[in-house]
Design a protein around this motif. Sequence first.
Motif, PDB file in Angstrom:
ATOM      1  N   ARG A   1       1.868  -7.241  -7.307  1.00  0.00           N
ATOM      2  CA  ARG A   1       1.467  -8.597  -6.944  1.00  0.00           C
ATOM      3  C   ARG A   1       0.066  -8.616  -6.342  1.00  0.00           C
ATOM      4  O   ARG A   1      -0.747  -9.482  -6.653  1.00  0.00           O
ATOM      5  CB  ARG A   1       2.460  -9.205  -5.954  1.00  0.00           C
ATOM      6  N   VAL A   2      -0.225  -7.644  -5.482  1.00  0.00           N
ATOM      7  CA  VAL A   2      -1.553  -7.591  -4.840  1.00  0.00           C
ATOM      8  C   VAL A   2      -2.626  -7.324  -5.888  1.00  0.00           C
ATOM      9  O   VAL A   2      -3.689  -7.943  -5.880  1.00  0.00           O
ATOM     10  CB  VAL A   2      -1.583  -6.515  -3.745  1.00  0.00           C
ATOM     11  N   MET A   3      -2.358  -6.408  -6.805  1.00  0.00           N
ATOM     12  CA  MET A   3      -3.350  -6.107  -7.843  1.00  0.00           C
ATOM     13  C   MET A   3      -3.555  -7.303  -8.762  1.00  0.00           C
ATOM     14  O   MET A   3      -4.684  -7.627  -9.142  1.00  0.00           O
ATOM     15  CB  MET A   3      -2.935  -4.850  -8.622  1.00  0.00           C
ATOM     16  N   LEU A   4      -2.452  -7.980  -9.118  1.00  0.00           N
ATOM     17  CA  LEU A   4      -2.575  -9.165  -9.982  1.00  0.00           C
ATOM     18  C   LEU A   4      -3.370 -10.258  -9.289  1.00  0.00           C
ATOM     19  O   LEU A   4      -4.189 -10.943  -9.910  1.00  0.00           O
ATOM     20  CB  LEU A   4      -1.179  -9.683 -10.347  1.00  0.00           C
ATOM     21  N   ASP A   5      -3.140 -10.453  -7.998  1.00  0.00           N
ATOM     22  CA  ASP A   5      -3.874 -11.484  -7.259  1.00  0.00           C
ATOM     23  C   ASP A   5      -5.361 -11.172  -7.208  1.00  0.00           C
ATOM     24  O   ASP A   5      -6.179 -12.095  -7.068  1.00  0.00           O
ATOM     25  CB  ASP A   5      -3.334 -11.600  -5.830  1.00  0.00           C
ATOM     26  N   ALA A   6      -5.712  -9.900  -7.315  1.00  0.00           N
ATOM     27  CA  ALA A   6      -7.123  -9.493  -7.228  1.00  0.00           C
ATOM     28  C   ALA A   6      -7.845  -9.595  -8.565  1.00  0.00           C
ATOM     29  O   ALA A   6      -9.068  -9.467  -8.616  1.00  0.00           O
ATOM     30  CB  ALA A   6      -7.227  -8.056  -6.685  1.00  0.00           C
TER      31      ALA A   6
ATOM     32  N   LEU B   1       6.935  -3.910  -7.281  1.00  0.00           N
ATOM     33  CA  LEU B   1       6.553  -5.313  -7.233  1.00  0.00           C
ATOM     34  C   LEU B   1       5.503  -5.660  -6.172  1.00  0.00           C
ATOM     35  O   LEU B   1       4.522  -6.352  -6.487  1.00  0.00           O
ATOM     36  CB  LEU B   1       7.803  -6.187  -7.051  1.00  0.00           C
ATOM     37  N   PRO B   2       5.627  -5.225  -4.902  1.00  0.00           N
ATOM     38  CA  PRO B   2       4.602  -5.602  -3.915  1.00  0.00           C
ATOM     39  C   PRO B   2       3.196  -5.143  -4.292  1.00  0.00           C
ATOM     40  O   PRO B   2       2.223  -5.893  -4.138  1.00  0.00           O
ATOM     41  CB  PRO B   2       5.083  -4.911  -2.628  1.00  0.00           C
TER      42      PRO B   2
ATOM     43  N   ALA C   1      15.617  -1.009  -9.813  1.00  0.00           N
ATOM     44  CA  ALA C   1      15.145  -0.478  -8.531  1.00  0.00           C
ATOM     45  C   ALA C   1      13.667  -0.095  -8.604  1.00  0.00           C
ATOM     46  O   ALA C   1      12.894  -0.389  -7.685  1.00  0.00           O
ATOM     47  CB  ALA C   1      15.995   0.738  -8.134  1.00  0.00           C
ATOM     48  N   HIS C   2      13.272   0.553  -9.709  1.00  0.00           N
ATOM     49  CA  HIS C   2      11.866   0.936  -9.859  1.00  0.00           C
ATOM     50  C   HIS C   2      10.960  -0.300  -9.962  1.00  0.00           C
ATOM     51  O   HIS C   2       9.867  -0.336  -9.384  1.00  0.00           O
ATOM     52  CB  HIS C   2      11.686   1.803 -11.111  1.00  0.00           C
ATOM     53  N   ALA C   3      11.429  -1.296 -10.696  1.00  0.00           N
ATOM     54  CA  ALA C   3      10.628  -2.518 -10.846  1.00  0.00           C
ATOM     55  C   ALA C   3      10.451  -3.212  -9.501  1.00  0.00           C
ATOM     56  O   ALA C   3       9.354  -3.656  -9.144  1.00  0.00           O
ATOM     57  CB  ALA C   3      11.288  -3.459 -11.855  1.00  0.00           C
TER      58      ALA C   3
ATOM     59  N   LEU D   1       0.831  -1.202   0.000  1.00  0.00           N
ATOM     60  CA  LEU D   1       0.000   0.000   0.000  1.00  0.00           C
ATOM     61  C   LEU D   1       0.868   1.256   0.000  1.00  0.00           C
ATOM     62  O   LEU D   1       0.559   2.236  -0.695  1.00  0.00           O
ATOM     63  CB  LEU D   1      -0.917   0.007   1.216  1.00  0.00           C
ATOM     64  N   GLY D   2       1.971   1.223   0.757  1.00  0.00           N
ATOM     65  CA  GLY D   2       2.819   2.401   0.863  1.00  0.00           C
ATOM     66  C   GLY D   2       3.413   2.844  -0.464  1.00  0.00           C
ATOM     67  O   GLY D   2       3.479   4.050  -0.762  1.00  0.00           O
ATOM     68  N   VAL D   3       3.830   1.893  -1.261  1.00  0.00           N
ATOM     69  CA  VAL D   3       4.454   2.203  -2.553  1.00  0.00           C
ATOM     70  C   VAL D   3       3.491   2.943  -3.463  1.00  0.00           C
ATOM     71  O   VAL D   3       3.822   4.007  -4.014  1.00  0.00           O
ATOM     72  CB  VAL D   3       4.946   0.901  -3.229  1.00  0.00           C
TER      73      VAL D   3
END
Length: 461
Positions: A455-460, A451-452, A445-447, A409-411
Motif C-alpha cells: 500500500r505504501v509503495m502504491l501510494d508513492a 499488504l502494508p 497469509a502471505h498476501a 517497513l518491518g515486513v
Amino acid sequence: MVTTQGSSRKKESAIILGDQVVSINRLHLDPQNPRHDPLAGDAEVIAQLCNAEMVAELAQDIARRGALSPLDIMGVIPVVGHPGHFVTVEGNRRTCALILLSDPSRAPTTALQAQMRKISSSTKVPNPIKVHVFPDRAAAKQWIDLRHLGLQGGIGTREWDADQKTRASGDSTRTSSRANTLALAVLDRLSLLGKLTAAQREQVSLTTITRYLGTPGVRAIIGLGSANELIYTHDAAEVDEALLRLVLDSIVSQASGGFAVNSRSGSADRVGYANTLKKEGIAPTTPLPSPSAVPAPVAGAASASIPLPTPGGQKRSARNPANLRTLFDSSFLVKHRDPVLLRLRKECLELQLEDFPFSGNYLLRAIVEQIMVLFAKKRGKYNSNMTDDALTQTCAAELKAMGTSGKALGVINKAAGSAATPYSLHSLGHAVHGGSIPTRQSLRAHADTWLPSLRVMLDAL
C-alpha cells in the motif's frame, strides 16, 4: 472628494468615493486580477474568464434573477484620464457576465455570443449597478484580502464546512445545493472512515462528484440506491471502496494526462467509467437482500468493514479476511495506470485460490515484484540487472528514506534481510518451481503480510 495628481486636471479628476451607482458601459475588467496572469486588456480578460471561470453560468443566473446579490457589492477604482470610468478590482466575474449580457458581441466565440443574446433577450439585465469606489488599488487591497485570503486567524471570511453546507441547502432543487447532498455525504463518510485525507478532500470538486452520482447508471453499478441519500444496494465495504476510487480518480491524474473522472464528461462517458470499475473488479459484487441506509461510520475506523443492517434488525458480520477466497479483495486499490499491474490486480481479485493454488502463488509473486519494480523506477533506483534480493533491499531502503515505519517497513525489511523468509520473492519463486505446495490459507497469509508494504509503495507511485 479626492483629486488625482496634476492641478491642471482637478476638475476632470474629481472623484466621489464610496457607494455609487454606475452604468455597465463604464466598467472595465481588471487585467491584474489574481484569478489569472496579467493580461493586456478587456478582450483577453473576457476570453480567460469565459474559458476558466464559468462566466456563462453566472450570466445565466444573473439574468434569471434579474439582479446581483444584494449581499455582495463590487469594488472599483477610477480609470486615470477617463473620468466616470472604473476598473473592477473586486467582482471581475460579475462584471464580465454583465458586460456580455449588455453586449453579447464581446463574447470570445460565436457560440457564446449566441448564448448571451438568447439569455439577455428574455430578461432585463440589471443596469446601472451599485459599486463601491476606492481611490486606488492600495486602498481596496485590505478589503479584498479580507474576503479572499481565508480565515486569517478569525478576521477573514469563514466558509461553511460540508455539514453546514448540507444543512443550508435544505429543500433547494438546484445542483449547487440539494443535488450536492449525496456527494457531500459520500465525502463525509470517506473522511470519517479515514480513507480520504483532509488534503485530498480539499482537491475534490464537489460538482464533479455530483455529476457522476447524479447519473442513474453510475449509481446502479457503484451500489447506491438513492440520488439524495446514502442508501447502499451492496456490501458497505465494497461500495465504500468503489466510491473512494471514484473520488480519487477525480484528483489523481492519469499517465496520459487529465483525470478519469472530470467535469467535462457526458452521461455516456460517466456510465462508461463506472463499467470500467466493474471490469477492474472495483465495483461491488455482493448484493444486499434489499437497499439499506448505511450506518454512520466511526471516526478513524479506516480499515474496518462497516456492515449494513439486514432486514429484521440483525447485523451482517464483517468479512473475515481468513475466509477470503482470492488473494485480495476490492479494498486493494491501484491508482497507477501500468497495464500489467492493473491486469495482475484484476486476476488477484478473481482467481479462486482453492482451485488454483499454484497459479495464485505465481500471481502473488508477480504482483509484489511488479509493484516493487515500479516503485524502484519511480525513486530512480531501478536497473534491469537487479536480483530479487537486490530489488527487495532497494525498496526497503527507499521506504525507510521516505520515513516509513511500523509494519509497512518491518515486513519488507524482513524479506530483504533473508531470502528464506516465507513470503520473500525467493520463497514464493521456490513454490512456483515445485519446491513446496501452496495452500489457500498460506497464500492469504502471505498476501496479508505484504499488504502494508504494498500500500505504501502504491501510494508513492
